[in-house]
Write a protein that holds these residues in place. Structure first.
Motif, short mmCIF file in Angstrom:
data_model
loop_
_atom_site.label_atom_id
_atom_site.label_comp_id
_atom_site.label_asym_id
_atom_site.label_seq_id
_atom_site.Cartn_x
_atom_site.Cartn_y
_atom_site.Cartn_z
N MET A 1 -3.47 -31.20 -16.77
CA MET A 1 -3.09 -29.81 -16.82
C MET A 1 -2.25 -29.49 -18.04
N GLY A 2 -1.68 -30.48 -18.68
CA GLY A 2 -0.90 -30.20 -19.87
C GLY A 2 0.40 -29.49 -19.53
N ILE A 3 0.82 -28.60 -20.41
CA ILE A 3 2.07 -27.86 -20.20
C ILE A 3 1.89 -26.91 -19.02
N TRP A 4 2.87 -26.92 -18.13
CA TRP A 4 2.81 -26.05 -16.96
C TRP A 4 3.18 -24.63 -17.36
N MET A 5 2.30 -23.71 -17.06
CA MET A 5 2.58 -22.30 -17.32
C MET A 5 3.42 -21.76 -16.17
N LYS A 6 4.12 -20.67 -16.41
CA LYS A 6 4.92 -20.05 -15.35
C LYS A 6 4.11 -18.97 -14.64
N TYR A 7 4.24 -18.92 -13.37
CA TYR A 7 3.65 -17.90 -12.52
C TYR A 7 4.80 -17.31 -11.74
N GLY A 8 5.48 -16.34 -12.36
CA GLY A 8 6.71 -15.84 -11.77
C GLY A 8 7.74 -16.96 -11.83
N LEU A 9 8.32 -17.30 -10.71
CA LEU A 9 9.27 -18.40 -10.65
C LEU A 9 8.59 -19.74 -10.40
N LEU A 10 7.29 -19.71 -10.17
CA LEU A 10 6.55 -20.92 -9.83
C LEU A 10 5.95 -21.57 -11.07
N THR A 11 5.84 -22.88 -11.03
CA THR A 11 5.09 -23.59 -12.06
C THR A 11 3.60 -23.44 -11.75
N GLU A 12 2.79 -23.83 -12.71
CA GLU A 12 1.34 -23.76 -12.49
C GLU A 12 0.93 -24.64 -11.31
N LYS A 13 1.50 -25.81 -11.22
CA LYS A 13 1.13 -26.71 -10.11
C LYS A 13 1.56 -26.13 -8.77
N GLN A 14 2.76 -25.55 -8.72
CA GLN A 14 3.20 -24.92 -7.48
C GLN A 14 2.25 -23.79 -7.10
N TYR A 15 1.88 -22.98 -8.08
CA TYR A 15 0.94 -21.89 -7.83
C TYR A 15 -0.38 -22.43 -7.30
N LEU A 16 -0.91 -23.46 -7.94
CA LEU A 16 -2.20 -24.01 -7.53
C LEU A 16 -2.13 -24.59 -6.11
N VAL A 17 -1.07 -25.32 -5.82
CA VAL A 17 -0.93 -25.89 -4.47
C VAL A 17 -0.91 -24.78 -3.43
N LEU A 18 -0.12 -23.73 -3.67
CA LEU A 18 -0.06 -22.63 -2.71
C LEU A 18 -1.40 -21.91 -2.61
N LYS A 19 -2.06 -21.73 -3.75
CA LYS A 19 -3.36 -21.06 -3.75
C LYS A 19 -4.37 -21.86 -2.90
N TYR A 20 -4.41 -23.16 -3.10
CA TYR A 20 -5.33 -23.99 -2.33
C TYR A 20 -4.96 -24.01 -0.84
N ARG A 21 -3.65 -24.01 -0.54
CA ARG A 21 -3.23 -23.99 0.88
C ARG A 21 -3.66 -22.69 1.54
N VAL A 22 -3.51 -21.57 0.82
CA VAL A 22 -3.93 -20.28 1.37
C VAL A 22 -5.44 -20.28 1.62
N GLN A 23 -6.17 -21.00 0.79
CA GLN A 23 -7.63 -21.11 0.96
C GLN A 23 -8.00 -22.05 2.11
N GLY A 24 -7.00 -22.71 2.69
CA GLY A 24 -7.25 -23.56 3.85
C GLY A 24 -7.39 -25.04 3.57
N LEU A 25 -7.17 -25.46 2.33
CA LEU A 25 -7.28 -26.87 2.02
C LEU A 25 -6.08 -27.64 2.55
N THR A 26 -6.31 -28.89 2.89
CA THR A 26 -5.22 -29.76 3.34
C THR A 26 -4.49 -30.32 2.13
N GLN A 27 -3.32 -30.88 2.37
CA GLN A 27 -2.59 -31.50 1.27
C GLN A 27 -3.39 -32.66 0.67
N GLU A 28 -4.08 -33.38 1.51
CA GLU A 28 -4.91 -34.50 1.04
C GLU A 28 -6.03 -34.01 0.12
#
Length: 139
Positions: A1-28
């Motif tokens: 992913m390279g440099i993490w971009m900001k999404y408000g107060l969230l990092t790109e990875k935080q944003y992606l994790v939350l986005k995937y969780r909202v879509q119903g994906l498990t942590q695994e």
């Protein structure tokens, strides 16, 4: 992913994790997609949710600072008394509320529950200069 971009107060990875969780994906499943461990996903999610809670609290406090006024309504107050209390306080402040008895009562019911007749916990009613209002449960 390279440099993490900001999404408000969230990092790109935080944003992606939350986005995937909202879509119903498990942590695994998210761990496999991002190429990280499940425990790292859990830590990223926890940190993101903590940031969101802090941002919500900050916004609530900021809105309170800009409020026309507020009243703290003690536990045990009869639910039917509260709309009148709010309307009287708004009148004292010179604010025309955007709501009548039924609307205020209905919003309280959503916050407190439909089966109670008295407040189980204290509530702060915040009145804004534009006539809007909010209720917060006090601890």
């Amino acid at each position: 992913m390279g440099i993490w971009m900001k999404y408000g107060l969230l990092t790109e990875k935080q944003y992606l994790v939350l986005k995937y969780r909202v879509q119903g994906l498990t942590q695994e499943e998210i761990a496999r997609i991002l190429g990280i461990s499940r425990s790292t996903v859990a830590a990223i999610e926890k940190s993101a949710l903590r940031k969101i809670r802090m941002a919500e609290e900050t916004i609530r406090l900021y809105r309170l600072l800009h409020a026309a006024g507020y009243i703290d309504i003690p536990a045990g107050t009869h639910m039917a008394e509260i709309p009148g209390m709010l309307i009287r306080k708004a009148d004292e402040l010179g604010v025309k509320l955007k709501g009548d008895f039924n609307l205020i009562y209905g919003q309280l019911r959503l916050l407190i529950g439909t089966r109670v007749t008295r407040l189980p916990r204290s509530v702060r009613a915040v009145i804004h200069s534009d006539g809007s209002y909010e209720f917060y449960l006090l601890t």
